[in-house]
Design a protein around this motif. Structure first.
Motif, PDB file in Angstrom:
ATOM      1  N   LYS A  88       0.814  -1.344   0.058  1.00 31.27           N
ATOM      2  CA  LYS A  88      -0.318   0.209   0.109  1.00 31.27           C
ATOM      3  C   LYS A  88       0.765   1.603  -0.093  1.00 31.27           C
ATOM      4  O   LYS A  88       0.490   2.085  -0.832  1.00 31.27           O
ATOM      5  CB  LYS A  88      -0.662  -0.172   1.044  1.00 31.27           C
ATOM      6  CG  LYS A  88      -1.947   1.461   1.633  1.00 31.27           C
ATOM      7  CD  LYS A  88      -2.977   0.540   2.247  1.00 31.27           C
ATOM      8  CE  LYS A  88      -3.709   2.160   2.206  1.00 31.27           C
ATOM      9  NZ  LYS A  88      -4.558   2.301   3.766  1.00 31.27           N
ATOM     10  N   THR A  89       1.773   1.587   0.558  1.00 26.55           N
ATOM     11  CA  THR A  89       2.796   2.287   1.054  1.00 26.55           C
ATOM     12  C   THR A  89       3.413   2.923  -0.243  1.00 26.55           C
ATOM     13  O   THR A  89       3.601   3.602  -1.153  1.00 26.55           O
ATOM     14  CB  THR A  89       3.740   2.441   1.961  1.00 26.55           C
ATOM     15  OG1 THR A  89       3.504   2.077   3.443  1.00 26.55           O
ATOM     16  CG2 THR A  89       4.820   3.316   1.803  1.00 26.55           C
ATOM     17  N   PHE A  90       3.880   1.354  -0.624  1.00 25.90           N
ATOM     18  CA  PHE A  90       4.568   1.359  -2.710  1.00 25.90           C
ATOM     19  C   PHE A  90       3.425   2.259  -3.452  1.00 25.90           C
ATOM     20  O   PHE A  90       3.750   2.552  -4.423  1.00 25.90           O
ATOM     21  CB  PHE A  90       4.978   0.122  -3.026  1.00 25.90           C
ATOM     22  CG  PHE A  90       6.389  -0.027  -3.730  1.00 25.90           C
ATOM     23  CD1 PHE A  90       7.161   0.081  -3.912  1.00 25.90           C
ATOM     24  CD2 PHE A  90       5.510   0.171  -5.444  1.00 25.90           C
ATOM     25  CE1 PHE A  90       8.095   0.249  -4.352  1.00 25.90           C
ATOM     26  CE2 PHE A  90       7.071   0.856  -6.094  1.00 25.90           C
ATOM     27  CZ  PHE A  90       8.129   0.835  -5.662  1.00 25.90           C
ATOM     28  N   ASP A  91       2.162   1.618  -3.248  1.00 27.15           N
ATOM     29  CA  ASP A  91       1.353   2.436  -4.361  1.00 27.15           C
ATOM     30  C   ASP A  91       1.034   3.912  -4.583  1.00 27.15           C
ATOM     31  O   ASP A  91       1.493   4.261  -4.890  1.00 27.15           O
ATOM     32  CB  ASP A  91      -0.277   1.621  -4.687  1.00 27.15           C
ATOM     33  CG  ASP A  91      -0.279   0.318  -4.568  1.00 27.15           C
ATOM     34  OD1 ASP A  91       0.677  -0.089  -5.399  1.00 27.15           O
ATOM     35  OD2 ASP A  91      -1.337  -0.396  -3.996  1.00 27.15           O
ATOM     36  N   PRO A 126       0.126  -4.089 -12.293  1.00 19.14           N
ATOM     37  CA  PRO A 126      -0.269  -5.089 -12.725  1.00 19.14           C
ATOM     38  C   PRO A 126      -0.617  -6.164 -11.610  1.00 19.14           C
ATOM     39  O   PRO A 126      -0.884  -7.131 -10.954  1.00 19.14           O
ATOM     40  CB  PRO A 126      -0.444  -5.367 -13.866  1.00 19.14           C
ATOM     41  CG  PRO A 126       0.527  -4.185 -13.872  1.00 19.14           C
ATOM     42  CD  PRO A 126       0.849  -2.695 -13.110  1.00 19.14           C
ATOM     43  N   ILE A 127       0.917  -6.449 -11.123  1.00 16.81           N
ATOM     44  CA  ILE A 127       1.772  -7.261 -10.658  1.00 16.81           C
ATOM     45  C   ILE A 127       2.246  -6.941  -9.052  1.00 16.81           C
ATOM     46  O   ILE A 127       2.724  -5.996  -9.259  1.00 16.81           O
ATOM     47  CB  ILE A 127       2.878  -8.157 -11.136  1.00 16.81           C
ATOM     48  CG1 ILE A 127       1.971  -8.912 -12.699  1.00 16.81           C
ATOM     49  CG2 ILE A 127       3.086  -9.085  -9.801  1.00 16.81           C
ATOM     50  CD1 ILE A 127       3.256  -9.442 -13.356  1.00 16.81           C
ATOM     51  N   ARG A 128       1.513  -7.639  -8.364  1.00 10.90           N
ATOM     52  CA  ARG A 128       1.985  -6.379  -6.448  1.00 10.90           C
ATOM     53  C   ARG A 128       2.397  -7.794  -5.763  1.00 10.90           C
ATOM     54  O   ARG A 128       1.205  -8.282  -5.783  1.00 10.90           O
ATOM     55  CB  ARG A 128       0.860  -5.701  -5.924  1.00 10.90           C
ATOM     56  CG  ARG A 128       0.946  -4.537  -6.489  1.00 10.90           C
ATOM     57  CD  ARG A 128      -0.736  -3.881  -6.101  1.00 10.90           C
ATOM     58  NE  ARG A 128      -0.391  -3.721  -5.016  1.00 10.90           N
ATOM     59  CZ  ARG A 128      -1.619  -3.444  -3.837  1.00 10.90           C
ATOM     60  NH1 ARG A 128      -1.526  -4.200  -4.038  1.00 10.90           N
ATOM     61  NH2 ARG A 128      -0.708  -3.035  -2.930  1.00 10.90           N
ATOM     62  N   MET A 129       3.595  -8.105  -5.260  1.00 11.92           N
ATOM     63  CA  MET A 129       4.087  -9.463  -3.760  1.00 11.92           C
ATOM     64  C   MET A 129       4.886  -8.709  -2.997  1.00 11.92           C
ATOM     65  O   MET A 129       5.929  -8.309  -3.731  1.00 11.92           O
ATOM     66  CB  MET A 129       4.151 -10.419  -4.847  1.00 11.92           C
ATOM     67  CG  MET A 129       5.457 -10.478  -5.650  1.00 11.92           C
ATOM     68  SD  MET A 129       5.326 -11.929  -7.407  1.00 11.92           S
ATOM     69  CE  MET A 129       4.898 -11.704  -8.000  1.00 11.92           C
ATOM     70  N   GLY A 130       4.802 -10.153  -2.407  1.00 11.78           N
ATOM     71  CA  GLY A 130       5.720  -9.589  -1.133  1.00 11.78           C
ATOM     72  C   GLY A 130       6.251 -11.004  -0.491  1.00 11.78           C
ATOM     73  O   GLY A 130       4.868 -11.770  -0.695  1.00 11.78           O
ATOM     74  N   LEU A 186      10.713  -8.625   1.867  1.00 17.28           N
ATOM     75  CA  LEU A 186      10.933  -7.758  -0.124  1.00 17.28           C
ATOM     76  C   LEU A 186       9.552  -7.272  -0.258  1.00 17.28           C
ATOM     77  O   LEU A 186       8.082  -8.364   0.061  1.00 17.28           O
ATOM     78  CB  LEU A 186      11.510  -9.071  -0.613  1.00 17.28           C
ATOM     79  CG  LEU A 186      13.210  -9.676  -0.111  1.00 17.28           C
ATOM     80  CD1 LEU A 186      13.155 -10.886  -0.610  1.00 17.28           C
ATOM     81  CD2 LEU A 186      13.948  -8.613  -0.285  1.00 17.28           C
ATOM     82  N   THR A 187       9.390  -6.416  -1.168  1.00 15.47           N
ATOM     83  CA  THR A 187       8.317  -6.836  -2.218  1.00 15.47           C
ATOM     84  C   THR A 187       8.911  -6.438  -3.655  1.00 15.47           C
ATOM     85  O   THR A 187      10.010  -6.655  -3.727  1.00 15.47           O
ATOM     86  CB  THR A 187       7.491  -5.471  -1.717  1.00 15.47           C
ATOM     87  OG1 THR A 187       8.417  -4.277  -2.385  1.00 15.47           O
ATOM     88  CG2 THR A 187       6.564  -5.286  -0.602  1.00 15.47           C
ATOM     89  N   ALA A 188       7.525  -6.465  -4.576  1.00 16.42           N
ATOM     90  CA  ALA A 188       7.756  -6.494  -6.555  1.00 16.42           C
ATOM     91  C   ALA A 188       6.577  -6.426  -6.169  1.00 16.42           C
ATOM     92  O   ALA A 188       5.911  -6.854  -6.052  1.00 16.42           O
ATOM     93  CB  ALA A 188       8.509  -8.114  -6.865  1.00 16.42           C
ATOM     94  N   VAL A 189       6.553  -5.425  -7.649  1.00 14.65           N
ATOM     95  CA  VAL A 189       6.054  -4.525  -7.961  1.00 14.65           C
ATOM     96  C   VAL A 189       6.515  -4.318  -9.327  1.00 14.65           C
ATOM     97  O   VAL A 189       7.068  -4.113  -9.230  1.00 14.65           O
ATOM     98  CB  VAL A 189       5.070  -2.964  -7.525  1.00 14.65           C
ATOM     99  CG1 VAL A 189       4.417  -3.371  -6.177  1.00 14.65           C
ATOM    100  CG2 VAL A 189       5.969  -2.530  -7.730  1.00 14.65           C
ATOM    101  N   SER A 190       4.952  -4.657 -10.439  1.00 14.20           N
ATOM    102  CA  SER A 190       5.443  -4.031 -11.975  1.00 14.20           C
ATOM    103  C   SER A 190       4.634  -3.099 -12.160  1.00 14.20           C
ATOM    104  O   SER A 190       3.393  -2.961 -11.469  1.00 14.20           O
ATOM    105  CB  SER A 190       5.426  -5.084 -12.675  1.00 14.20           C
ATOM    106  OG  SER A 190       3.762  -5.446 -12.293  1.00 14.20           O
ATOM    107  N   GLY A 191       4.831  -2.326 -13.281  1.00 11.93           N
ATOM    108  CA  GLY A 191       4.097  -1.084 -13.131  1.00 11.93           C
ATOM    109  C   GLY A 191       4.364  -0.721 -15.174  1.00 11.93           C
ATOM    110  O   GLY A 191       5.004  -1.622 -15.527  1.00 11.93           O
ATOM    111  N   VAL A 192       3.524   0.022 -14.624  1.00 16.44           N
ATOM    112  CA  VAL A 192       3.604   0.844 -16.102  1.00 16.44           C
ATOM    113  C   VAL A 192       3.901   2.635 -16.463  1.00 16.44           C
ATOM    114  O   VAL A 192       3.800   3.285 -15.743  1.00 16.44           O
ATOM    115  CB  VAL A 192       2.018   0.722 -16.882  1.00 16.44           C
ATOM    116  CG1 VAL A 192       2.343   1.538 -18.674  1.00 16.44           C
ATOM    117  CG2 VAL A 192       2.313  -0.141 -17.125  1.00 16.44           C
TER     118      VAL A 192
END
Length: 185
Positions: free
Chosen positions: A50-53, A112-116, A120-126
């Motif tokens: 959520k913080t990363f968003d 579109p991809i959010r996981m952790g 560790l967290t990993a997100v993909s974005g545009v």
């Protein structure tokens, strides 16, 4: 996640069907403690995501640099797609500001991809924007804008400690970026 589902399923079966000789109250209590650990860990990951968003959608996209401390530690180590590595929040902010010099409409509005897992967290974005201003290339030289838009996938892996990232690993295809803004080939 499979372990979490397995524990939850077993707890459900025990609650509905009662205990057998092998499933004592002590075992049930141990499973409940284990489930609580998984829930707490998942809650922390969801908070980081959520913080990363907020970081990408609001802070980065709207250049709210004064809010960077909400997601980044003061001594953050950042690994950039071009291979350079920086240390410190002030340096990271200056690097990010540089993106907006030649593309003032830079933004990331989708993950579109959010996981952790764990810290560790990993997100993909545009990553989107338009090359509308001169791009500084050093020694007082600039590449004149092409007016071309860019829109390419990116990913960020974050390492978290005490509620902020202490490492950020950024990934995108610089060749695709250069091609899209008319500087590649």
């Amino acid at each position: 996640m499979k372990s979490l589902l397995k524990i939850a399923s077993l707890l459900l079966l025990l609650t509905i069907g009662g205990s057998t000789q092998a499933q004592t109250a002590t075992e049930v209590a141990a499973l409940k403690r284990e489930l609580a650990k998984y829930k707490a860990a998942d809650k922390l990951v969801q908070e980081h995501l959520k913080t990363f968003d907020t970081l990408d959608y609001t802070v980065f996209s709207n250049q709210q640099w004064a809010r960077m401390h909400e997601s980044h530690g003061k001594d953050i180590k950042v690994f950039w797609p071009d291979g350079h590595i920086t240390t410190g929040l002030a340096t990271h902010i200056e690097d990010m500001k540089a993106l907006f010099v030649y593309a003032p409409d830079c933004r990331i509005k989708h993950h579109p991809i959010r996981m952790g897992s764990g810290d560790l967290t990993a997100v993909s974005g545009v990553f989107e924007g338009t090359f509308t201003k001169p791009m500084p290339i050093g020694n007082g030289k600039f590449i004149q804008p092409t007016g071309k838009k860019f829109n390419f996938p990116m990913a960020t892996i974050g390492v978290w400690k005490d509620g902020v990232m202490v490492e950020e690993h950024l990934f995108w295809d610089n060749k695709a970026f250069m091609d899209q803004i008319g500087l590649g080939k």
